[in-house]
Design a protein around this motif. Structure first.
Motif, short mmCIF file in Angstrom:
data_model
loop_
_atom_site.label_atom_id
_atom_site.label_comp_id
_atom_site.label_asym_id
_atom_site.label_seq_id
_atom_site.Cartn_x
_atom_site.Cartn_y
_atom_site.Cartn_z
N ARG A 43 -9.28 -65.20 34.11
CA ARG A 43 -9.19 -66.33 33.20
C ARG A 43 -8.47 -65.94 31.90
NH1 ARG A 43 -13.37 -68.09 29.78
NH2 ARG A 43 -12.80 -70.10 28.96
N ASN A 44 -8.79 -64.78 31.36
CA ASN A 44 -8.13 -64.32 30.14
C ASN A 44 -6.65 -64.08 30.38
OD1 ASN A 44 -9.77 -63.67 27.57
ND2 ASN A 44 -11.15 -63.34 29.29
N TYR A 45 -6.34 -63.44 31.49
CA TYR A 45 -4.95 -63.18 31.83
C TYR A 45 -4.19 -64.51 31.95
CZ TYR A 45 -0.83 -62.07 34.55
OH TYR A 45 0.45 -62.00 34.99
N ALA A 46 -4.80 -65.46 32.64
CA ALA A 46 -4.15 -66.75 32.87
C ALA A 46 -3.96 -67.53 31.57
CB ALA A 46 -4.97 -67.57 33.86
N THR A 47 -4.96 -67.51 30.72
CA THR A 47 -4.85 -68.23 29.45
C THR A 47 -3.77 -67.61 28.57
OG1 THR A 47 -7.18 -68.84 29.55
CG2 THR A 47 -6.12 -68.97 27.40
N ASN A 48 -3.75 -66.29 28.51
CA ASN A 48 -2.73 -65.61 27.72
C ASN A 48 -1.33 -65.92 28.25
OD1 ASN A 48 -4.80 -64.53 26.24
ND2 ASN A 48 -4.76 -62.56 27.26
N LYS A 49 -1.19 -65.93 29.56
CA LYS A 49 0.10 -66.23 30.17
C LYS A 49 0.53 -67.67 29.86
CE LYS A 49 2.53 -65.78 34.56
NZ LYS A 49 3.67 -65.09 34.02
N ALA A 50 -0.43 -68.61 29.92
CA ALA A 50 -0.10 -70.01 29.62
C ALA A 50 0.33 -70.18 28.17
CB ALA A 50 -1.31 -70.89 29.93
N ILE A 51 -0.34 -69.47 27.25
CA ILE A 51 0.04 -69.54 25.84
C ILE A 51 1.45 -68.98 25.64
CG2 ILE A 51 -0.44 -68.62 23.54
CD1 ILE A 51 -3.42 -68.86 24.23
N LEU A 52 1.73 -67.85 26.28
CA LEU A 52 3.06 -67.25 26.15
C LEU A 52 4.15 -68.13 26.75
CD1 LEU A 52 2.20 -63.51 26.85
CD2 LEU A 52 2.77 -64.56 24.65
N GLU A 53 3.77 -68.97 27.73
CA GLU A 53 4.74 -69.88 28.33
C GLU A 53 4.87 -71.18 27.52
OE1 GLU A 53 3.43 -70.40 32.36
OE2 GLU A 53 4.17 -68.43 32.96
N GLY A 54 4.12 -71.29 26.42
CA GLY A 54 4.26 -72.44 25.54
C GLY A 54 3.29 -73.57 25.77
N GLN A 55 2.29 -73.39 26.59
CA GLN A 55 1.33 -74.45 26.85
C GLN A 55 0.22 -74.40 25.80
OE1 GLN A 55 -1.91 -75.48 30.21
NE2 GLN A 55 -0.08 -74.54 30.97
N MET A 56 0.13 -75.45 24.99
CA MET A 56 -0.92 -75.52 23.97
C MET A 56 -1.59 -76.87 24.01
SD MET A 56 -1.86 -72.98 22.53
CE MET A 56 -2.76 -72.85 21.05
N PRO A 57 -2.84 -76.99 24.17
CA PRO A 57 -3.77 -75.93 24.52
C PRO A 57 -3.59 -75.53 25.98
CG PRO A 57 -4.94 -78.01 24.50
CD PRO A 57 -3.54 -78.29 24.04
N PRO A 58 -3.88 -74.29 26.29
CA PRO A 58 -3.67 -73.81 27.66
C PRO A 58 -4.77 -74.31 28.59
CG PRO A 58 -4.55 -72.07 26.31
CD PRO A 58 -4.33 -73.23 25.41
N SER A 59 -4.56 -75.46 29.19
CA SER A 59 -5.58 -76.06 30.05
C SER A 59 -5.41 -75.69 31.51
CB SER A 59 -5.55 -77.59 29.92
OG SER A 59 -5.80 -77.95 28.60
N ILE A 60 -4.19 -75.77 32.01
CA ILE A 60 -3.94 -75.52 33.43
C ILE A 60 -2.98 -74.35 33.57
CG2 ILE A 60 -2.98 -76.49 35.54
CD1 ILE A 60 -3.85 -79.24 34.46
N VAL A 61 -3.35 -73.43 34.44
CA VAL A 61 -2.51 -72.27 34.70
C VAL A 61 -1.67 -72.58 35.94
CG1 VAL A 61 -2.50 -69.81 35.14
CG2 VAL A 61 -4.30 -70.81 33.76
N PRO A 62 -0.37 -72.74 35.78
CA PRO A 62 0.46 -73.21 36.90
C PRO A 62 0.66 -72.20 38.02
CG PRO A 62 1.82 -72.77 34.98
CD PRO A 62 0.40 -72.60 34.56
#
Length: 190
Positions: A43-62
């Motif tokens: 979950r932490n890895y996925a959230t960090n990746k979503a933030i780095l990809e520009g998703q704010m707030p990081p709700s869904i990890v694609p």
């Protein structure tokens, strides 16, 4: 007055040192196997990746579930991942999770110390209560057996709740914003 402030810092140092002793199993290489550990690392890895990809707030990890995505932070509140996300800008995911837990232990101890200081006006009693609070078997099993990050992080908000309630009912009532802080933190984490 100067001596009084000097003594209070000694209590904070004692709380931090005891918190570091309680978190000493985290200073090993790798991480302790736990019930929810793999879930929270993922979950932490996925959230960090979503933030780095520009998703704010990081709700869904694609990129999870074979490209269909998964809504980690819709099903489980995201404050814990945000705290470790700040650390993961510098460190690995495992180290950032460890630092988040250490921070939660320290803040929990200091929050309980401040609460008991307000209620009892006795620094020694406040220190003892703080130590008992952070060394309780429930808290430590949430860290080392379950790795229930929601419960670990929410443990630091419980004294803040009682601080606000105590202020409203038994003191000036001017620090009722502590209830808002606790409620906001509680809704983000649990």
């Amino acid at each position: 007055m100067k001596r009084l402030k000097e003594i209070k810092w000694k209590y904070y140092v004692i709380i931090i040192l005891i918190a570091l002793v309680l978190s000493s199993p985290l200073f090993t290489k790798g991480f302790i196997e736990s019930h929810d550990g793999a879930y929270h690392f993922s979950r932490n890895y996925a959230t960090n990746k979503a933030i780095l990809e520009g998703q704010m707030p990081p709700s869904i990890v694609p990129n999870f579930c074979k490209g269909f995505g998964y809504a980690w932070n819709i099903f489980y509140p995201p404050l814990g991942t945000y705290i470790s996300g700040v650390f993961s800008l510098i460190f690995s995911v495992i180290t950032s999770m460890k630092l988040s837990i250490i921070l939660a232990i320290i803040v929990s101890g200091i929050a309980m110390f401040k609460l008991m200081q307000k209620i009892t006006k006795n620094d020694d009693m406040s220190l003892i209560t703080s130590i008992v609070y952070i060394s309780s078997t429930y808290f430590l099993s949430n860290i080392y057996c379950r790795m229930a990050m929601g419960e670990v992080i929410s443990y630091m908000f419980l004294p803040i709740l009682f601080y606000g309630l105590y202020d409203i009912f038994y003191d000036s009532g001017k620090k009722n914003y502590y209830l808002t802080i606790r409620s906001s933190g509680g809704s983000i984490i649990s």
